[in-house]
Write an enzyme that holds these catalytic residues in place. Structure first.
Site, PDB file in Angstrom:
ATOM      1  N   ASP A  36       0.518  -6.030  -3.784  1.00 39.45           N
ATOM      2  CA  ASP A  36       0.011  -4.761  -3.317  1.00 39.45           C
ATOM      3  C   ASP A  36       0.917  -4.206  -2.445  1.00 39.45           C
ATOM      4  OD1 ASP A  36      -1.499  -2.929  -2.582  1.00 39.45           O
ATOM      5  OD2 ASP A  36      -3.158  -4.240  -1.613  1.00 39.45           O
ATOM      6  N   ILE A  37       1.988  -3.470  -2.956  1.00 38.45           N
ATOM      7  CA  ILE A  37       2.984  -2.907  -2.383  1.00 38.45           C
ATOM      8  C   ILE A  37       3.002  -1.419  -1.913  1.00 38.45           C
ATOM      9  CG2 ILE A  37       4.706  -4.661  -3.055  1.00 38.45           C
ATOM     10  CD1 ILE A  37       5.836  -2.700  -5.055  1.00 38.45           C
ATOM     11  N   LYS A  38       2.001  -0.632  -2.868  1.00 42.76           N
ATOM     12  CA  LYS A  38       1.792   0.621  -2.626  1.00 42.76           C
ATOM     13  C   LYS A  38       2.925   1.434  -2.494  1.00 42.76           C
ATOM     14  CE  LYS A  38      -2.896   0.357  -0.836  1.00 42.76           C
ATOM     15  NZ  LYS A  38      -3.099  -1.218  -0.722  1.00 42.76           N
ATOM     16  N   ARG A  39       4.047   1.295  -3.451  1.00 42.33           N
ATOM     17  CA  ARG A  39       5.193   2.168  -3.352  1.00 42.33           C
ATOM     18  C   ARG A  39       5.086   3.337  -4.113  1.00 42.33           C
ATOM     19  NH1 ARG A  39       6.091  -1.657  -0.275  1.00 42.33           N
ATOM     20  NH2 ARG A  39       8.209  -2.691   0.144  1.00 42.33           N
TER      21      ARG A  39
END
Length: 310
Positions: A104-107
């Site tokens: 879950d890095i939401k890049r």
């Protein structure tokens, strides 16, 4: 193939559940922090060790019940490099347990920057004559605000490495509608994003029938889930917002297809900090991992009962 592996694990465990490994110091039992601080002091290294040991206990307790985990990188980044070491240890240990990992890095960026994020988390980086997979998650969460320029580099790496992405569509937070619900030519923005997800993932569908480009749609908006299930028939939907954020099994029906597939539901603190809630306080801090296991079992039953009732 990745999507077939995910579907098979969901079917085997009968648990369309992903455990969010989102550690905070206030969640970690004192006996773990005391031991870590005794060895490393009240330092960032000590915090990293405490996080890692806490995660390990939870993973050991639940890995046989679930198909996937979702570590939220921000909870590790706040402790700097030592936190990222704990993140990497957690990823590697989850791989040993054969869990599907959603980073879950939401890049979200463009061009070479987006490609670098994709390579760092899903692909391989070249170092001289050798290549390395730095984090090597199975999926990464992606912010689509920059459009195709930001998403395509991730999709390209997914095709090369048999990996996946999960794109933010309709998030579970109260203010999500400030942008996501805005009407454009008669449709809310989240529907337009859903249609682009179909386009981005069109040539990534494997034998499972699902695309490697999935979507985030919050459990707190079940009616949106009903719409988006139709808009994105080939995409797996990651559903946050269950448990601590108010979502219940009954809210999840529309996110699934008739065969009970097509969605995977996340619970983070509702599982990893279960021992701190009244329902599981009997386990105590020493039994925090056993409390997490029971919370997974109860969540599995809640979702199964909801799906059976429709």
């Amino acid at each position: 193939m990745l999507m077939q592996r995910l579907v098979s694990k969901i079917q085997k465990t009968n648990a369309p559940i992903v455990v969010g490994l989102d550690p905070m110091m206030k969640f970690i039992p004192e006996h773990i922090t005391q031991k870590a601080f005794a060895e490393y002091g009240e330092t960032l290294e000590g915090a990293g060790e405490a996080i890692w040991q806490y995660n390990k206990g939870i993973i050991d307790a639940v890995y046989d019940l679930i198909p996937a985990v979702k570590p939220q990188i921000a909870m590790y980044e706040q402790f700097g490099v030592e936190g990222l070491k704990a993140y990497k240890k957690t990823l590697d240990y989850c791989k040993e347990k054969d869990l599907v990992i959603i980073g879950d890095i939401k890049r979200g960026d463009i061009g070479s920057t987006s490609a670098a994020y994709a390579v760092g988390h899903l692909g391989k980086v070249q170092v001289g004559s050798k290549t390395y997979a730095p984090f090597d998650e199975d999926f990464a969460t992606v912010n689509p605000y920059l459009g195709t320029d930001g998403v395509k580099p991730f999709v390209d790496v997914c095709k090369e490495e048999d990996k996946g992405i999960i794109v933010l569509v309709k998030t579970s937070n109260p203010s999500s509608g400030e942008f996501q619900d805005r009407l454009m030519d008669g449709k809310p923005l989240y529907e337009w994003v859903g249609e682009k997800i179909n386009e981005w993932g069109a040539d990534t569908i494997d034998e499972s029938g699902y695309s490697a480009v999935g979507a985030v749609v919050g459990a707190t908006y079940p009616e949106v889930g009903k719409i988006m299930r139709k808009v994105m028939p080939k995409s797996y939907i990651l559903v946050p917002g269950y448990g601590a954020q108010g979502g219940k099994g009954a809210d999840l029906l529309h996110f699934f297809n008739e065969d009970g597939l097509g969605a995977i539901v996340n619970s983070s603190r509702g599982i990893i900090a279960a021992y701190q809630s009244p329902a599981y306080e009997k386990f105590g801090a020493q039994g925090y991992a056993d409390a997490s296991r029971q919370a997974v079992i109860d969540m599995r039953e809640d979702i199964a009962n909801a799906l059976a009732s429709r």
